[in-house]
Design a protein around this motif. Structure first.
Motif, PDB file in Angstrom:
ATOM      1  N   ARG A 109       6.823  18.322  -4.543  1.00  0.00           N
ATOM      2  CA  ARG A 109       7.739  17.846  -3.507  1.00  0.00           C
ATOM      3  C   ARG A 109       7.740  16.323  -3.419  1.00  0.00           C
ATOM      4  O   ARG A 109       8.704  15.729  -2.944  1.00  0.00           O
ATOM      5  CB  ARG A 109       7.327  18.409  -2.157  1.00  0.00           C
ATOM      6  CG  ARG A 109       7.569  19.893  -1.991  1.00  0.00           C
ATOM      7  CD  ARG A 109       9.033  20.212  -1.914  1.00  0.00           C
ATOM      8  NE  ARG A 109       9.271  21.584  -1.446  1.00  0.00           N
ATOM      9  CZ  ARG A 109      10.466  22.129  -1.354  1.00  0.00           C
ATOM     10  NH1 ARG A 109      11.521  21.434  -1.701  1.00  0.00           N
ATOM     11  NH2 ARG A 109      10.602  23.372  -0.924  1.00  0.00           N
ATOM     12  N   ASP A 110       6.680  15.664  -3.895  1.00  0.00           N
ATOM     13  CA  ASP A 110       6.574  14.222  -3.766  1.00  0.00           C
ATOM     14  C   ASP A 110       6.782  13.537  -5.108  1.00  0.00           C
ATOM     15  O   ASP A 110       6.527  14.105  -6.174  1.00  0.00           O
ATOM     16  CB  ASP A 110       5.203  13.826  -3.200  1.00  0.00           C
ATOM     17  CG  ASP A 110       4.072  14.290  -4.101  1.00  0.00           C
ATOM     18  OD1 ASP A 110       4.007  15.519  -4.386  1.00  0.00           O
ATOM     19  OD2 ASP A 110       3.288  13.460  -4.566  1.00  0.00           O
ATOM     20  N   ARG A 111       7.227  12.285  -5.051  1.00  0.00           N
ATOM     21  CA  ARG A 111       7.572  11.537  -6.248  1.00  0.00           C
ATOM     22  C   ARG A 111       6.354  11.245  -7.125  1.00  0.00           C
ATOM     23  O   ARG A 111       6.470  11.113  -8.346  1.00  0.00           O
ATOM     24  CB  ARG A 111       8.257  10.228  -5.842  1.00  0.00           C
ATOM     25  CG  ARG A 111       8.926   9.481  -6.993  1.00  0.00           C
ATOM     26  CD  ARG A 111       9.544   8.189  -6.468  1.00  0.00           C
ATOM     27  NE  ARG A 111      10.558   8.443  -5.465  1.00  0.00           N
ATOM     28  CZ  ARG A 111      11.850   8.637  -5.747  1.00  0.00           C
ATOM     29  NH1 ARG A 111      12.254   8.641  -7.005  1.00  0.00           N
ATOM     30  NH2 ARG A 111      12.716   8.839  -4.780  1.00  0.00           N
ATOM     31  N   GLU A 112       5.170  11.171  -6.546  1.00  0.00           N
ATOM     32  CA  GLU A 112       3.956  10.874  -7.317  1.00  0.00           C
ATOM     33  C   GLU A 112       3.334  12.128  -7.918  1.00  0.00           C
ATOM     34  O   GLU A 112       2.322  12.046  -8.633  1.00  0.00           O
ATOM     35  CB  GLU A 112       2.921  10.173  -6.413  1.00  0.00           C
ATOM     36  CG  GLU A 112       3.319   8.758  -5.996  1.00  0.00           C
ATOM     37  CD  GLU A 112       4.415   8.759  -4.936  1.00  0.00           C
ATOM     38  OE1 GLU A 112       4.492   9.759  -4.177  1.00  0.00           O
ATOM     39  OE2 GLU A 112       5.187   7.788  -4.862  1.00  0.00           O
ATOM     40  N   HIS A 151       1.158  16.568  -4.985  1.00  0.00           N
ATOM     41  CA  HIS A 151       1.093  17.843  -4.280  1.00  0.00           C
ATOM     42  C   HIS A 151       2.013  18.843  -4.982  1.00  0.00           C
ATOM     43  O   HIS A 151       3.103  19.162  -4.473  1.00  0.00           O
ATOM     44  CB  HIS A 151       1.495  17.666  -2.816  1.00  0.00           C
ATOM     45  CG  HIS A 151       0.713  16.602  -2.117  1.00  0.00           C
ATOM     46  ND1 HIS A 151      -0.614  16.754  -1.792  1.00  0.00           N
ATOM     47  CD2 HIS A 151       1.073  15.348  -1.718  1.00  0.00           C
ATOM     48  CE1 HIS A 151      -1.046  15.662  -1.205  1.00  0.00           C
ATOM     49  NE2 HIS A 151      -0.042  14.792  -1.145  1.00  0.00           N
TER      50      HIS A 151
END
Length: 405
Positions: free
Chosen positions: A337-340, A343
Motif C-alpha cells: 500500500r505504501d510507496r516504499e 508494508h
C-alpha cells in the motif's frame, strides 16, 4: 485538320509511352529494400557484375550476390521478402508455365531467410527452384499468421527450414506442410524430400533481453532444453541480430554453454541441434543479452507506472513482468500500500520473470521486484503505482487483499 492530326499523334505517342512504362514496371520481379556491405547484381543483358544500392530493381533472370560481411533484403513483387546472408548467390525470375504470377528464387549458394504474409499473395506464391528445374511453391494459410523460413544450399541439396509459423508446400500433385522447427531437403522437389529434420531447441537462460552487469570475470551460462536424437548443438553468439558479426560459432554436446563477453555491449545468441548424421536443424529464436557497465535497474516491464485497471476487473488476472538479469536467480515480487514497499500486502517468490495474480481488491498499490538475495537487490529505481477501481460508490479502503508470502 492539321491540329486534329497533331492532337491524335500526341495522344498516340502518350499512349505508347504509357504502355512502355507499364511494361517496364510489370517486368520488375523484386526490389532491394536494404543493402549492407559489398552487394552486386548480374543483369540478364550484361556480362559483368555491378554494385547496387537500396532502391535497385531486379527483372526476371537477374542474379544477386553478397560478399563477406554483407547482406541485402529483397522485397518480392509476388509478396513476402528474402534476406541474403553473406556470401550468398540467388537468381530471381518468374515461374515457368503453367504457374501464373509470383516470384521464383533459385538459390545457387549460401543462405537466405524469408518471410511470407499470412494471407494469399496477390501475384501468386513464392517458388523455390531446385535441381533440374523442379519448382516448389510456398504459401501460408489465411489467418494463420506470417511464416519465417530459411533456405540453405549444402553439398547434398537445398535445406528449407521454418522458424515461425507453418508453410504449405506444393509441387504438381504433391503437398506437404512444414511446421516451425522442422526442415526438408527440397532441391529435388517434394517427391524426393527427406523426412522432417529435428525441431530447434527451446532457449531457457538467460531470459529474454537479459541485462547483466559487466565485470572482467563475467561468465554467462547459456542453456536450452535438450532434444531427443540430437547428437550435438551448434551455438552462435553475435553482435547483431543478423548474425553477420559472430564472435562464437561452436558445437557442444551438452545443452549448455558458458559465454565470456569480451566487453560491455549487446550480444545475440541462438542454438540449433545436429542429428546423428551431423545435419543442422533450424536455429531457435535469437535472444539478446545486454551487458552493462553498472548493475541494471529499471527492469520492470508491466504494469506500467500509474496503470489503472478497467472498471469491474477485481476478479480478473493481473500480469506482472520484468526483465532477466541472467543466470538463475530467484525473484521476489512485492505489492504494497505504501510507496516504499515497507508494508506489503502480497509477496511472491520464484524463478520465472512473470507472475499472474487472480486479481486484487479495489485500491491503490505500489509494486516492485527484487533479486531474492541477502540483502534483496531491487530491479527498479522507484516502485510503480497501480490502481484497481471498485464498483461505483465503493470506497477503496474498504477492501484490502490478503497477504501472501
Amino acid at each position: 485538320m492539321l491540329l486534329m492530326v497533331a492532337g491524335c499523334s500526341r495522344t498516340s505517342e502518350e499512349e505508347g509511352a504509357s504502355e512502355t512504362v507499364s511494361r517496364d514496371l510489370s517486368a520488375i520481379v523484386a526490389t532491394c529494400a536494404v543493402a549492407r556491405g559489398p552487394v552486386d547484381t548480374l543483369r540478364t543483358a550484361n556480362a559483368y557484375w555491378e554494385p547496387f544500392e537500396a532502391g535497385a530493381t531486379f527483372r526476371s533472370g537477374d542474379w544477386v550476390r553478397t560478399g563477406p560481411d554483407a547482406s541485402t533484403r529483397i522485397e518480392l513483387r509476388g509478396g513476402g521478402r528474402i534476406e541474403l546472408e553473406e556470401r550468398t548467390v540467388v537468381m530471381v525470375e518468374r515461374p515457368a508455365p503453367p504457374a501464373s504470377g509470383g516470384s521464383v528464387v533459385a538459390l545457387e549458394s549460401g543462405t537466405a531467410r524469408g518471410l511470407l504474409p499470412e494471407d494469399a499473395l496477390p501475384d501468386g506464391p513464392l517458388v523455390l527452384r531446385g535441381d533440374n528445374g523442379r519448382q516448389v511453391a510456398l504459401t501460408v494459410e489465411a489467418h494463420a499468421g506470417p511464416a519465417e523460413f530459411r533456405v540453405t544450399r549444402t553439398a547434398r541439396g537445398m535445406h528449407l527450414s521454418v522458424s515461425r509459423g507453418r508453410l504449405l508446400l506444393s509441387e504438381g500433385t504433391h503437398r506437404r506442410t512444414l511446421e516451425a522447427g522442422n526442415w526438408l531437403d527440397v532441391a529435388r522437389g517434394l517427391e524426393d524430400t527427406e523426412h522432417d529434420g529435428p525441431p530447434f531447441p527451446t532457449s531457457l537462460s538467460p531470459g529474454v533481453d537479459a541485462r547483466i552487469a559487466w565485470s572482467p570475470e563475467l561468465r554467462i551460462p547459456l542453456s536450452w532444453k535438450p532434444l531427443d536424437g540430437a547428437r550435438s548443438y551448434q551455438v552462435q553468439v553475435a553482435r547483431d541480430l543478423g548474425f553477420t558479426q559472430r564472435i562464437v560459432d561452436t558445437q557442444v554436446e551438452s545443452p549448455d554453454f558458458t559465454f565470456l563477453p569480451p566487453e560491455p555491449g549487446m550480444f545475440v545468441w541462438r542454438v540449433s541441434a545436429l542429428d546423428e548424421a551431423g545435419r543442422p536443424g533450424e536455429s531457435g529464436f535469437a535472444r539478446r543479452i545486454f551487458v552493462e557497465r553498472q548493475r541494471p535497474r529499471g527492469l520492470l516491464v508491466t504494469p506500467r507506472d500509474g496503470y489503472e485497471a478497467p472498471n469491474n476487473t477485481t476478479a480478473e488476472d493481473l500480469v506482472f513482468a520484468w526483465q532477466s538479469i541472467g543466470g538463475e536467480p530467484r525473484y521476489r515480487l512485492v505489492v504494497a500500500r505504501d510507496r516504499e514497499l515497507r508494508h506489503p500486502v502480497l509477496v511472491r517468490e520464484g524463478s520465472p520473470q512473470q507472475v499472474v495474480l487472480p486479481g486484487l481488491a479495489p485500491g491503490e498499490y505500489y509494486w516492485g521486484v527484487y533479486v531474492a538475495e541477502d540483502p534483496p537487490v531491487p530491479l527498479f529505481q522507484k516502485a510503480r503505482r497501480l490502481v484497481v477501481p471498485g464498483p461505483p460508490g465503493a470506497r477503496a479502503h474498504d477492501a484490502v487483499p490478503s497477504v501472501e508470502r
